[in-house]
Design an enzyme around this catalytic site. Structure first.
Site, PDB file in Angstrom:
ATOM      1  N   GLU A 192       2.606   4.293  95.487  1.00 41.26           N
ATOM      2  CA  GLU A 192       2.015   5.531  94.727  1.00 41.26           C
ATOM      3  C   GLU A 192       0.707   5.825  94.492  1.00 41.26           C
ATOM      4  OE1 GLU A 192       4.217   5.623  90.877  1.00 41.26           O
ATOM      5  OE2 GLU A 192       6.015   5.727  91.636  1.00 41.26           O
ATOM      6  N   GLU A 214      12.081   4.405  95.675  1.00 41.29           N
ATOM      7  CA  GLU A 214      12.351   4.016  94.254  1.00 41.29           C
ATOM      8  C   GLU A 214      13.100   5.277  93.750  1.00 41.29           C
ATOM      9  OE1 GLU A 214       8.984   3.250  91.464  1.00 41.29           O
ATOM     10  OE2 GLU A 214       8.277   2.049  92.956  1.00 41.29           O
TER      11      GLU A 214
END
Length: 507
Positions: free
Chosen positions: A166, A285
């Site tokens: 991220e 995820e």
């Protein structure tokens, strides 16, 4: 608003419906160092025995608790680098023993290699750029070379490699510096390929913040630099912003259709580049909520909502990794109670949550031909002639409404056996039992045993005879329920003299 919604489903056995089921490709975990704990191992063992995932992905491969990167001074006072793979070997050996392989996420930054002191999480993962990109690349290469020496190139080069986590959020990558991330990706990509060109490497591992711009700019960068990225990665969550209360964050689910549309934009962006059209997209995820203290993760609602997600996530994506398999997890610190809204499909104490069974049910239909699919059910024909059904009743907010599903199949045999496993708030709800026990923060062994028993699906069965060359039956799915059915013809002959109706005094 209570009531029953009724649906009729006509199954055509000469019709094949598109359904890409990759439920078992990968599952998430807390940071890698947690794998040294016994409870972590026990939970993963349970998951592997009941479901069985191919890969596992988590943070912290290069964080200081894994102790891989080391520096020392020689006799002349010069700083030297050495690597320590003791804990890495222990973790990888335990994964090997459980039949699971790592999906290698490269991060975070070792403190002595880091250019700054910004960290994330309770366990202080460093999220700054390396002081030396050459040093970072040496670390990556040394780690992969060690793994190859220990486990063999034929195996290790099948482990996917993802660069960072991220970077579009400043909390995970200092200043969310896009150009700096692209530099990290390019240098890492070629460092990995230098070890063995067979490695497959992807990124940018972003979450859903400014995701369209990041995906497009990432692929544009790879195109301009002639970087043949092997796959694209991103994350996927389905809730609004949290409302904080004590240790917890409460969030409202977003409509499933919104998440589907958002993910489809990534597919469209990737396919808009001729050089990358058709490239695999891996969701490394996904879950409902993106925080590890949202009580929804422990509920039947979570299980039913994710059943719907699993029915379509494979339409655009090569894999989708549930975050996470278990509740040994410390991003916000060590949890205070066994049911604390943790990401895991297994609560501490080895207690399966309802979501666990959603994944187990989808794994059972992994190999088969889909004959029907809609927003509430999947029908799959297995190679052995058995028919499997998964049915769910998912809502964003509580409505009190049940669903009645009426199925009709073509039937050649006289009579069929139907086995039903039921997971809903009335039949498989360890959270409710824990609440009724008084919400104890520390469970006794007796309480753990009781909760594990309450955490299993209820099993019921019936025999149905065909009529007019058709098999017809109905089931009710409670709100937030998930059901798994197996249907197969009865061809056996009872033992001589045995009469079940007489035994039960039905006649």
């Amino acid at each position: 608003m209570a009531g029953i919604e009724k649906k009729t489903i006509q199954v055509q056995l000469d019709q094949e419906v598109s359904f890409n089921n990759q439920v078992d490709y990968c599952v998430g975990t807390g940071r890698m160092g947690l794998a040294l704990q016994k409870e972590y191992y026990d939970q993963l063992k349970l998951v592997q025995e009941e479901i069985g995932f191919q890969y596992i992905r988590g943070h912290g491969l290069f964080s200081d608790d894994m102790a891989i990167y080391q520096e020392y001074e020689d006799d002349e006072g010069n700083t030297k680098v050495e690597y320590n793979f003791t804990y890495l070997d222990l973790v990888m050996d335990s994964y090997q023993s459980l039949g699971i392989k790592p999906f290698l996420e490269l991060g975070f930054m070792p403190e002595k290699m880091a250019s700054g002191n910004q960290t994330v999480f309770y366990w202080k993962g460093n999220v700054t750029q390396p002081k030396s990109y050459d040093g970072w690349c040496d670390l990556v290469k040394a780690t992969l070379q060690h793994l190859i020496e220990r486990y063999g190139a034929e195996q290790v080069t099948t482990w996917p490699v993802e660069v960072w986590n991220e970077p579009n959020l400043s909390v995970f990558w200092k200043d969310a510096d896009m150009d700096e991330y692209f530099k990290l990706f390019e240098r890492t990509f070629y460092a990995v390929k230098q070890v063995d060109a067979r490695f497959r490497i992807g990124g940018p591992a972003i979450c859903g913040v400014d995701d369209e711009r990041w995906i497009r700019e990432f692929l544009q960068f790879c195109k301009e630099r002639n970087i043949p990225v092997d796959f694209v990665t991103r994350h996927h969550y389905n809730t609004e912003m949290p409302e904080r209360e004590g240790h917890y964050g409460y969030q409202v689910l977003t409509a499933s259709e919104y998440g589907k549309e958002n993910l489809h934009t990534t597919r469209n962006i990737v396919d808009s580049f001729d050089a990358f059209k058709g490239k695999e997209i891996h969701i490394t995820e996904f879950n409902t909520s993106y925080i590890p203290n949202n009580p929804i993760h422990d509920t039947n609602q979570n299980a039913a909502y994710l059943a719907n997600q699993l029915s379509w996530l494979g339409d655009d994506n090569a894999s989708y990794s549930y975050w996470t398999f278990g509740d040994i997890f410390e991003e916000m610190g060590v949890p205070f109670s066994p049911f604390h809204g943790g990401f895991g499909m297994v609560a501490n104490g080895g207690i399966p949550k309802p979501t666990f069974w959603t994944f187990q049910f989808f794994k059972q239909i992994k190999d088969g031909i889909c004959r029907f699919r809609d927003d509430n059910t999947l029908v799959v024909e297995k190679l052995n002639g058995k028919y499997c059904i998964i049915a769910w009743n998912h809502n964003v907010t509580r409505t009190g409404k049940k669903i009645e599903l009426s199925y009709t199949f073509p039937a050649n045999e006289k009579e069929y056996s139907i086995i039903i496993q039921q997971v809903d708030e009335k039949t498989c709800n360890p959270l409710q039992l824990w609440h009724n026990l008084g919400e104890p923060q520390s469970l006794s062994e007796a309480q753990k045993k009781l909760l594990r028993e309450a955490a299993r699906p209820t099993i019921r069965s019936m025999r149905v005879e065909k009529s007019n060359q058709q098999l017809s039956f109905s089931i009710e799915v409670e709100e937030n329920g998930v059901l798994y059915l197996e249907i197969q013809p009865i061809r056996g002959i009872s033992d001589r003299g045995y009469d079940y109706k007489r035994v039960m005094q039905y006649e």
